[in-house]
Scaffold this active site. Structure first.
Site, PDB file in Angstrom:
ATOM      1  N   ARG A  75       0.954  -1.347   0.164  1.00 10.88           N
ATOM      2  CA  ARG A  75      -0.077   0.338   0.000  1.00 10.88           C
ATOM      3  C   ARG A  75       0.449   1.617  -0.224  1.00 10.88           C
ATOM      4  NH1 ARG A  75      -4.816   1.772   4.188  1.00 10.88           N
ATOM      5  NH2 ARG A  75      -4.732   3.827   3.886  1.00 10.88           N
ATOM      6  N   CYS A 112     -18.869  -1.718   1.090  1.00 12.74           N
ATOM      7  CA  CYS A 112     -18.141  -0.873   0.787  1.00 12.74           C
ATOM      8  C   CYS A 112     -18.563   0.206   2.283  1.00 12.74           C
ATOM      9  CB  CYS A 112     -18.382   0.362   0.013  1.00 12.74           C
ATOM     10  SG  CYS A 112     -17.597   1.540   0.349  1.00 12.74           S
ATOM     11  N   TYR A 141     -14.516   9.944  -1.498  1.00  6.88           N
ATOM     12  CA  TYR A 141     -13.907  10.062  -2.451  1.00  6.88           C
ATOM     13  C   TYR A 141     -14.013  11.378  -4.062  1.00  6.88           C
ATOM     14  CZ  TYR A 141     -12.282   5.700   0.140  1.00  6.88           C
ATOM     15  OH  TYR A 141     -11.485   5.403   0.866  1.00  6.88           O
TER      16      TYR A 141
HETATM   17  P1  NAD Z   1      -4.804  -6.380   6.815  1.00  8.82           P
HETATM   18  O1  NAD Z   1      -3.058  -5.577   5.633  1.00  8.82           O
HETATM   19  O2  NAD Z   1      -4.518  -6.134   7.768  1.00  8.82           O
HETATM   20  O3  NAD Z   1      -5.508  -7.464   6.200  1.00  8.82           O
HETATM   21  C1  NAD Z   1      -6.042  -8.230   6.532  1.00  8.82           C
HETATM   22  C2  NAD Z   1      -5.018  -9.794   6.368  1.00  8.82           C
HETATM   23  O4  NAD Z   1      -5.037 -10.422   4.959  1.00  8.82           O
HETATM   24  C3  NAD Z   1      -3.389  -9.768   7.066  1.00  8.82           C
HETATM   25  O5  NAD Z   1      -3.837 -10.533   7.950  1.00  8.82           O
HETATM   26  C4  NAD Z   1      -3.274 -10.499   5.739  1.00  8.82           C
HETATM   27  O6  NAD Z   1      -2.157 -11.282   6.313  1.00  8.82           O
HETATM   28  C5  NAD Z   1      -3.957 -11.069   5.184  1.00  8.82           C
HETATM   29  N1  NAD Z   1      -4.084 -11.720   4.037  1.00  8.82           N
HETATM   30  C6  NAD Z   1      -2.929 -11.217   2.851  1.00  8.82           C
HETATM   31  N2  NAD Z   1      -3.117 -11.908   1.650  1.00  8.82           N
HETATM   32  C7  NAD Z   1      -4.114 -12.245   2.053  1.00  8.82           C
HETATM   33  C8  NAD Z   1      -3.814 -14.020   1.386  1.00  8.82           C
HETATM   34  N3  NAD Z   1      -3.972 -13.824   0.108  1.00  8.82           N
HETATM   35  N4  NAD Z   1      -5.493 -14.759   1.885  1.00  8.82           N
HETATM   36  C9  NAD Z   1      -5.351 -14.679   3.158  1.00  8.82           C
HETATM   37  N5  NAD Z   1      -5.133 -13.318   3.900  1.00  8.82           N
HETATM   38  C10 NAD Z   1      -4.387 -12.306   2.794  1.00  8.82           C
HETATM   39  O7  NAD Z   1      -5.862  -5.309   6.059  1.00  8.82           O
HETATM   40  P2  NAD Z   1      -6.983  -4.065   6.733  1.00  8.82           P
HETATM   41  O8  NAD Z   1      -6.381  -3.038   6.508  1.00  8.82           O
HETATM   42  O9  NAD Z   1      -7.424  -5.347   7.466  1.00  8.82           O
HETATM   43  O10 NAD Z   1      -8.021  -4.335   5.177  1.00  8.82           O
HETATM   44  C11 NAD Z   1      -8.687  -5.815   4.381  1.00  8.82           C
HETATM   45  C12 NAD Z   1      -8.687  -5.499   3.270  1.00  8.82           C
HETATM   46  O11 NAD Z   1     -10.135  -4.962   3.074  1.00  8.82           O
HETATM   47  C13 NAD Z   1      -8.168  -4.350   2.393  1.00  8.82           C
HETATM   48  O12 NAD Z   1      -7.828  -4.479   0.495  1.00  8.82           O
HETATM   49  C14 NAD Z   1      -8.973  -3.159   2.585  1.00  8.82           C
HETATM   50  O13 NAD Z   1      -8.560  -2.335   1.293  1.00  8.82           O
HETATM   51  C15 NAD Z   1     -10.085  -3.704   2.241  1.00  8.82           C
HETATM   52  N6  NAD Z   1     -11.220  -2.262   3.550  1.00  8.82           N
HETATM   53  C16 NAD Z   1     -12.495  -2.553   3.006  1.00  8.82           C
HETATM   54  C17 NAD Z   1     -13.028  -1.439   3.192  1.00  8.82           C
HETATM   55  C18 NAD Z   1     -14.511  -1.151   2.196  1.00  8.82           C
HETATM   56  O14 NAD Z   1     -15.406  -0.359   2.756  1.00  8.82           O
HETATM   57  N7  NAD Z   1     -15.016  -2.545   1.296  1.00  8.82           N
HETATM   58  C19 NAD Z   1     -13.285  -0.864   4.251  1.00  8.82           C
HETATM   59  C20 NAD Z   1     -11.622  -1.169   4.925  1.00  8.82           C
HETATM   60  C21 NAD Z   1     -10.800  -2.106   4.367  1.00  8.82           C
HETATM   61  C1  G6P Z   2     -12.891   4.065   4.299  1.00  9.94           C
HETATM   62  C2  G6P Z   2     -12.981   3.081   2.587  1.00  9.94           C
HETATM   63  C3  G6P Z   2     -12.391   1.508   2.743  1.00  9.94           C
HETATM   64  C4  G6P Z   2     -11.206   1.846   2.896  1.00  9.94           C
HETATM   65  C5  G6P Z   2     -10.547   2.215   3.822  1.00  9.94           C
HETATM   66  C6  G6P Z   2      -9.526   2.995   4.440  1.00  9.94           C
HETATM   67  O1  G6P Z   2     -12.864   4.667   3.009  1.00  9.94           O
HETATM   68  O2  G6P Z   2     -14.595   2.548   2.076  1.00  9.94           O
HETATM   69  O3  G6P Z   2     -12.413   1.420   1.586  1.00  9.94           O
HETATM   70  O4  G6P Z   2      -9.687   1.014   2.655  1.00  9.94           O
HETATM   71  O5  G6P Z   2     -11.985   3.332   4.219  1.00  9.94           O
HETATM   72  O6  G6P Z   2      -8.907   3.095   5.907  1.00  9.94           O
HETATM   73  P1  G6P Z   2      -7.712   2.937   6.438  1.00  9.94           P
HETATM   74  O7  G6P Z   2      -7.948   3.090   7.645  1.00  9.94           O
HETATM   75  O8  G6P Z   2      -6.902   1.323   6.191  1.00  9.94           O
HETATM   76  O9  G6P Z   2      -6.809   3.954   5.279  1.00  9.94           O
HETATM   77 MN    MN Z   3     -14.801   1.794   0.839  1.00 12.35          MN
END
Ligand code: NAD
Ligand code: G6P
Ligand code: MN
Ligand code: MN
Length: 434
Positions: free
Chosen positions: A93, A169, A254
């Site tokens: 990232r 999301c 966004y």
């Molecule tokens: P993070 O860095 O904590 O990752 C979560 C876990 O994924 C980690 O423990 C990591 O080891 C694991 N991981 C990595 N590659 C993997 C694989 N191939 N198979 C299984 N596990 C794997 O990330 P986070 O901050 O918790 O975010 C996780 C995901 O969710 C990201 O892609 C982020 O963009 C997304 N996210 C989406 C929203 C939304 O609104 N849709 C909100 C927050 C986060």
């Molecule tokens: C929200 C979004 C997610 C995004 C996250 C980032 O705005 O809906 O899709 O990935 O926050 O949060 P973070 O704390 O990882 O910057």
């Molecule tokens: Mn999102």
């Protein structure tokens, strides 16, 4: 009983998911919750998984929490699979956010070049998960939050046999909560007609107790230097009032990257010199969270999780799963197949829109077409997501370059190529298709 599998279980958001399941146990009786991660995430998985077990134990509910690095073992006979993983972890990232900045381009993990590369890394993994699901749990629902959620949903719809997929999301929930706060009312009195794409969604109308308040609301949201509606990961520079009055719909946080590009770029450059990019900030927040999670006396979701931009997204996942399971037919905003709901977007593409949530999945509520002022940008981003997904599947260089050039945040073909080449090199360990 219901079997849930969460891929990327070591995420710091997992306690929110567990809290959401415990809260809904009376309507969603989960028997097994499997948290899956990879060897690099094992330490996080153990810490957060142990907290999950303490939370369940405190609740007294008969939910079995399993921690595993064996995805296939976990997926067997699952009912719902949620995905929240980060390929390449926060170091990847940091590259998505910092490399574009060197070329004077927005560095953001779900928009512009960063969003493209997060997609190129993520889509091969999600396609593998879909193959495993076809074999091991063909009737399960895939609930994906892994970003870029719109592009990922597009790829699943276009390149797999999984039809039961929903992208999620927290932005729609966040906007609703933000508007409620600005108005000083309870969020459940606010309804918003959302339509668009992930991280490119608009509120076409806003209702308080069923009555449209759009005009007054626009006055309120533009009367300060801050709009008051934001996410923790996006700076709120406020809107030019006359622009939003002309637009006549509510943009999402966004959209600032598109309508305030140079101002946002300045902010990013400034931040990168002081606190670092968002990845660096999040690394610090995560460190604090995992220190808390290790405390054997902690058995709740700590409030500090609200420092993450994704706060409340797991709650949205729990209520989606419950509405599918119970055929609730309530309205939620999700990423799903268009099916004609937005006229100027292909029927088979993923959109983010209000849907009636049934046991057959989300049924999008048709809006006809989007206002002419926003229609073009939405189509442009849809084309970007679609070509990016194609590049992720084929590993074709020219297709990846095409995606980069047509993205509205990238100013020229030459700069696009320079950024592409540097990012392909920087991320090569996670791009097996190139
Ligand atoms: P993070 O860095 O904590 O990752 C979560 C876990 O994924 C980690 O423990 C990591 O080891 C694991 N991981 C990595 N590659 C993997 C694989 N191939 N198979 C299984 N596990 C794997 O990330 P986070 O901050 O918790 O975010 C996780 C995901 O969710 C990201 O892609 C982020 O963009 C997304 N996210 C989406 C929203 C939304 O609104 N849709 C909100 C927050 C986060
Ligand atoms: C929200 C979004 C997610 C995004 C996250 C980032 O705005 O809906 O899709 O990935 O926050 O949060 P973070 O704390 O990882 O910057
Ligand atoms: Mn999102
Ligand atoms: Mn190649």
């Amino acid at each position: 009983g219901v079997k849930i599998v969460t891929i990327g279980g070591g995420s710091s958001y997992t306690p929110e998911l567990v809290e959401g399941f415990i809260k809904r146990y009376h309507e969603l009786p989960i028997k097994e919750l499997w948290l899956v991660d990879i060897p690099e995430g094992e330490e996080k998985l153990n810490i957060v998984g142990t907290l999950a077990k303490r939370m369940v134990e405190k609740s007294g509910l008969p939910i079995d929490v399993h921690l595993t690095l064996d995805r296939r073992e976990a997926l067997k006979d699952a009912d719902f699979v949620t995905t929240q993983f980060r390929v390449g972890l926060l170091d990847a990232r940091a590259k998505d956010e910092s490399i574009p900045l060197k070329y004077g381009v927005i560095g953001q993990e779900t928009n512009g070049p960063g969003g493209l590369f997060k997609g190129l890394r993520t889509i091969p993994v999600i396609l593998d998960i879909c193959k495993d699901m076809e074999e091991l749990c063909p009737n399960a629902w895939l609930v994906n939050f892994t970003n870029p959620a719109g592009m990922v949903t597009e790829a699943v719809l276009r390149y797999t046999n999984i039809n039961k997929v929903v992208g999620l999301c927290n932005v729609p929930v966040g906007i609703r909560m933000g508007i409620a706060k600005v108005l000083g009312v309870e969020a459940n009195r606010i309804q918003i007609d959302f339509a668009g794409l992930n991280h490119m969604v608009y509120g076409l109308d806003v209702f308080l107790d069923g009555e449209s308040i759009l005009e007054d609301l626009i006055d309120k949201l533009t009367s300060n230097n801050e709009s008051g509606v934001t996410m923790k990961n996006i700076v709120d520079l406020g809107w030019e009032p006359d622009f939003i009055k002309g637009l006549k719909v509510i943009p999402c946080p966004y959209h600032r990257y598109y309508y305030q590009t140079s101002r946002m770029l300045e902010e990013e450059l400034e931040a990168s010199k002081t606190v670092g990019t968002r990845a660096q900030v999040v690394k610090q927040v995560e460190k604090e969270l995992f220190e808390l999670y290790k405390d054997p006396n902690l058995n709740i979701k700590p409030p500090q999780l609200e420092k993450r931009g994704g706060a409340y997204y797991s709650d949205a996942a729990c209520s989606l799963i419950s509405s599918i399971y119970n055929d609730k037919q309530d309205i939620q905003t999700v990423n799903t197949r268009n099916n004609g709901a937005i006229a100027s977007i292909p029927d088979d593409s993923a959109i983010e829109i209000n849907c009636v949530i049934t046991k057959e999945g989300p049924k999008p509520i048709a809006v006809g077409d989007l206002p002419v002022a926003v229609r073009g940008l939405v189509q442009e981003i849809k084309s970007f997501e679609r070509i990016a997904a194609e590049a992720a599947v084929t590993g074709d260089y020219n297709t990846a370059l095409l995606a980069m050039v047509i993205n509205p945040l990238v100013p020229s073909d030459k700069i696009a190529k320079q950024i592409l080449d540097e990012m392909l090199e920087a991320h090569k360990d996670h791009l097996p298709q190139f």
